[in-house]
Design a protein around this motif. Structure first.
Motif, PDB file in Angstrom:
ATOM      1  N   LEU A  71       0.822  -1.209   0.000  1.00 53.27           N
ATOM      2  CA  LEU A  71       0.000   0.000   0.000  1.00 53.27           C
ATOM      3  C   LEU A  71       0.859   1.263   0.000  1.00 53.27           C
ATOM      4  O   LEU A  71       0.385   2.342   0.320  1.00 53.27           O
ATOM      5  CB  LEU A  71      -0.918   0.010   1.229  1.00 53.27           C
ATOM      6  CG  LEU A  71      -1.921  -1.123   1.315  1.00 53.27           C
ATOM      7  CD1 LEU A  71      -2.697  -1.034   2.621  1.00 53.27           C
ATOM      8  CD2 LEU A  71      -2.866  -1.100   0.122  1.00 53.27           C
ATOM      9  N   SER A  72       2.138   1.098  -0.311  1.00 55.67           N
ATOM     10  CA  SER A  72       3.101   2.202  -0.435  1.00 55.67           C
ATOM     11  C   SER A  72       3.632   2.730   0.893  1.00 55.67           C
ATOM     12  O   SER A  72       4.242   3.790   0.939  1.00 55.67           O
ATOM     13  CB  SER A  72       2.520   3.362  -1.249  1.00 55.67           C
ATOM     14  OG  SER A  72       2.195   2.915  -2.546  1.00 55.67           O
ATOM     15  N   PHE A  73       3.418   2.001   1.998  1.00 55.66           N
ATOM     16  CA  PHE A  73       4.072   2.374   3.240  1.00 55.66           C
ATOM     17  C   PHE A  73       5.544   2.003   3.116  1.00 55.66           C
ATOM     18  O   PHE A  73       5.897   1.009   2.491  1.00 55.66           O
ATOM     19  CB  PHE A  73       3.467   1.619   4.436  1.00 55.66           C
ATOM     20  CG  PHE A  73       2.169   2.178   4.914  1.00 55.66           C
ATOM     21  CD1 PHE A  73       2.121   3.027   6.004  1.00 55.66           C
ATOM     22  CD2 PHE A  73       0.982   1.854   4.276  1.00 55.66           C
ATOM     23  CE1 PHE A  73       0.933   3.553   6.451  1.00 55.66           C
ATOM     24  CE2 PHE A  73      -0.219   2.372   4.713  1.00 55.66           C
ATOM     25  CZ  PHE A  73      -0.252   3.214   5.800  1.00 55.66           C
ATOM     26  N   GLU A  74       6.406   2.823   3.708  1.00 55.43           N
ATOM     27  CA  GLU A  74       7.836   2.581   3.654  1.00 55.43           C
ATOM     28  C   GLU A  74       8.406   2.502   5.055  1.00 55.43           C
ATOM     29  O   GLU A  74       7.907   3.144   5.973  1.00 55.43           O
ATOM     30  CB  GLU A  74       8.535   3.722   2.901  1.00 55.43           C
ATOM     31  CG  GLU A  74       8.090   3.853   1.474  1.00 55.43           C
ATOM     32  CD  GLU A  74       8.717   5.059   0.786  1.00 55.43           C
ATOM     33  OE1 GLU A  74       9.370   5.877   1.485  1.00 55.43           O
ATOM     34  OE2 GLU A  74       8.543   5.171  -0.420  1.00 55.43           O
ATOM     35  N   GLU A  75       9.461   1.732   5.204  1.00 58.35           N
ATOM     36  CA  GLU A  75      10.144   1.660   6.492  1.00 58.35           C
ATOM     37  C   GLU A  75      10.803   3.000   6.774  1.00 58.35           C
ATOM     38  O   GLU A  75      11.387   3.618   5.887  1.00 58.35           O
ATOM     39  CB  GLU A  75      11.194   0.560   6.443  1.00 58.35           C
ATOM     40  CG  GLU A  75      11.819   0.260   7.772  1.00 58.35           C
ATOM     41  CD  GLU A  75      12.750  -0.944   7.693  1.00 58.35           C
ATOM     42  OE1 GLU A  75      13.856  -0.828   8.244  1.00 58.35           O
ATOM     43  OE2 GLU A  75      12.372  -1.949   7.090  1.00 58.35           O
ATOM     44  N   ASN A  76      10.694   3.467   7.995  1.00 53.52           N
ATOM     45  CA  ASN A  76      11.278   4.760   8.379  1.00 53.52           C
ATOM     46  C   ASN A  76      12.487   4.491   9.265  1.00 53.52           C
ATOM     47  O   ASN A  76      12.344   4.095  10.413  1.00 53.52           O
ATOM     48  CB  ASN A  76      10.235   5.602   9.125  1.00 53.52           C
ATOM     49  CG  ASN A  76      10.719   6.992   9.417  1.00 53.52           C
ATOM     50  OD1 ASN A  76      11.906   7.224   9.593  1.00 53.52           O
ATOM     51  ND2 ASN A  76       9.788   7.924   9.486  1.00 53.52           N
ATOM     52  N   PRO A  77      13.692   4.714   8.737  1.00 54.97           N
ATOM     53  CA  PRO A  77      14.901   4.404   9.513  1.00 54.97           C
ATOM     54  C   PRO A  77      15.130   5.326  10.701  1.00 54.97           C
ATOM     55  O   PRO A  77      15.943   5.022  11.562  1.00 54.97           O
ATOM     56  CB  PRO A  77      16.025   4.548   8.485  1.00 54.97           C
ATOM     57  CG  PRO A  77      15.486   5.474   7.456  1.00 54.97           C
ATOM     58  CD  PRO A  77      13.999   5.233   7.416  1.00 54.97           C
ATOM     59  N   SER A  78      14.394   6.439  10.792  1.00 54.10           N
ATOM     60  CA  SER A  78      14.610   7.352  11.918  1.00 54.10           C
ATOM     61  C   SER A  78      13.743   7.018  13.119  1.00 54.10           C
ATOM     62  O   SER A  78      13.844   7.661  14.154  1.00 54.10           O
ATOM     63  CB  SER A  78      14.346   8.799  11.483  1.00 54.10           C
ATOM     64  OG  SER A  78      12.987   8.971  11.155  1.00 54.10           O
ATOM     65  N   ILE A  79      12.897   5.994  13.001  1.00 56.66           N
ATOM     66  CA  ILE A  79      12.034   5.605  14.114  1.00 56.66           C
ATOM     67  C   ILE A  79      12.450   4.231  14.616  1.00 56.66           C
ATOM     68  O   ILE A  79      12.662   3.307  13.838  1.00 56.66           O
ATOM     69  CB  ILE A  79      10.554   5.569  13.685  1.00 56.66           C
ATOM     70  CG1 ILE A  79      10.103   6.970  13.293  1.00 56.66           C
ATOM     71  CG2 ILE A  79       9.684   5.014  14.797  1.00 56.66           C
ATOM     72  CD1 ILE A  79       8.709   7.025  12.737  1.00 56.66           C
ATOM     73  N   MET A  80      12.561   4.103  15.933  1.00 56.45           N
ATOM     74  CA  MET A  80      12.923   2.828  16.532  1.00 56.45           C
ATOM     75  C   MET A  80      11.948   2.544  17.677  1.00 56.45           C
ATOM     76  O   MET A  80      11.632   3.433  18.459  1.00 56.45           O
ATOM     77  CB  MET A  80      14.352   2.877  17.080  1.00 56.45           C
ATOM     78  CG  MET A  80      14.749   1.613  17.784  1.00 56.45           C
ATOM     79  SD  MET A  80      16.488   1.567  18.311  1.00 56.45           S
ATOM     80  CE  MET A  80      16.652   3.025  19.281  1.00 56.45           C
TER      81      MET A  80
END
Length: 85
Positions: free
Chosen positions: A67-76
């Protein structure tokens, strides 16, 4: 399973307002919102971002990626296992 996208209507906005009040009255925010104020804020501000928390490399992450969601590397997200609980 068919995915349907639609505009947020009045009833949806009422439910979102209830969730907003419920979420932000708790720690760490401890804010004092009422439904009417939350409704007006959400009505005025269009949603520009949606964040999801899901397990990496799972069926749900593959679904959201479709659905076009992407992993966000700035969130943990961090957790701590407590023995015996």
């Amino acid at each position: 399973m068919e995915i349907v996208f639609s505009d947020i209507d009045h009833e949806d906005l009422v439910h979102c307002s209830e969730l907003f009040v419920s979420a932000f009255k708790e720690s760490p925010w401890n804010e004092d919102w009422d439904i009417k104020d939350a409704f007006e804020r959400l009505k005025e501000k269009q949603v520009s971002r949606i964040y999801l928390i899901t397990h990496r490399e799972s069926a749900s992450s593959m679904f959201y990626s479709s659905l076009s969601f992407e992993e966000n590397p700035s969130i943990m997200v961090m957790g701590l296992q407590i023995d015996g609980r």
